[in-house]
Design an enzyme around this catalytic site. Structure first.
Site, PDB file in Angstrom:
ATOM      1  N   PHE A  31       0.809  -1.214   0.000  1.00 25.86           N
ATOM      2  CA  PHE A  31       0.000   0.000   0.000  1.00 25.86           C
ATOM      3  C   PHE A  31       0.847   1.272   0.000  1.00 25.86           C
ATOM      4  O   PHE A  31       0.331   2.368   0.205  1.00 25.86           O
ATOM      5  CB  PHE A  31      -0.927   0.026   1.228  1.00 25.86           C
ATOM      6  N   ARG A  59       1.087   6.996  21.719  1.00 20.00           N
ATOM      7  CA  ARG A  59       0.508   5.861  21.005  1.00 20.00           C
ATOM      8  C   ARG A  59      -0.714   5.309  21.743  1.00 20.00           C
ATOM      9  O   ARG A  59      -1.678   4.859  21.120  1.00 20.00           O
ATOM     10  CB  ARG A  59       1.562   4.801  20.748  1.00 20.00           C
ATOM     11  N   ARG A  90      -8.061   8.009  17.321  1.00 14.76           N
ATOM     12  CA  ARG A  90      -8.475   7.341  16.083  1.00 14.76           C
ATOM     13  C   ARG A  90      -9.920   6.867  16.132  1.00 14.76           C
ATOM     14  O   ARG A  90     -10.605   6.885  15.105  1.00 14.76           O
ATOM     15  CB  ARG A  90      -7.519   6.194  15.784  1.00 14.76           C
ATOM     16  N   HIS A 103      -0.608  10.116  13.248  1.00 19.87           N
ATOM     17  CA  HIS A 103       0.502   9.167  13.202  1.00 19.87           C
ATOM     18  C   HIS A 103       1.313   9.300  14.474  1.00 19.87           C
ATOM     19  O   HIS A 103       1.422  10.382  15.038  1.00 19.87           O
ATOM     20  CB  HIS A 103       1.403   9.461  11.999  1.00 19.87           C
TER      21      HIS A 103
END
Length: 114
Positions: A31, A59, A90, A103
């Site tokens: 991808f 994270r 997210r 990210h």
């Protein structure tokens, strides 16, 4: 609680070449070209978080890379999958695995490259 210092800067979209350079470790993934196009498609807000354990803490706030897993979902067989991190960045703002809102580098070395 630990205190954190942060800094952010808005910058215009990176060029595809800049994105390829920063993501060279992902170049072999199938991808990769879609990822490069997506990363180069809009404005970037870069954050520098400074505190002990900043990478792990960020994270954890991000949640899983797949927003559907973070929110919970019903799979194609009708099985309900419980949310893994329903209040994460997210889960709240991610669209899909590629456009997953934010990210987070997985190591200090990666943060230096990215």
């Amino acid at each position: 609680p630990a205190t954190a210092r942060g800094a952010s800067a808005r910058r215009p979209p990176p060029s595809p070449r800049d994105t390829e350079d920063e993501s060279e470790c992902d170049a072999g993934r199938r991808f990769f070209s879609e990822m490069v196009s997506f990363y180069a498609s809009g404005e970037v807000v870069a954050l520098l978080l400074q505190r002990a354990g900043a990478i792990g803490a960020w994270r954890e706030l991000l949640g899983p890379g797949d927003p559907a897993a973070a929110r919970g979902y019903t799979d194609r067989h009708g099985r309900v999958r419980r949310p893994k991190a329903p209040r994460s960045v997210r889960a709240r703002w991610g669209r899909d695995k590629q456009a997953n809102a934010a990210h987070g580098s997985d190591s200090e070395e990666a943060a230096g490259r990215e």
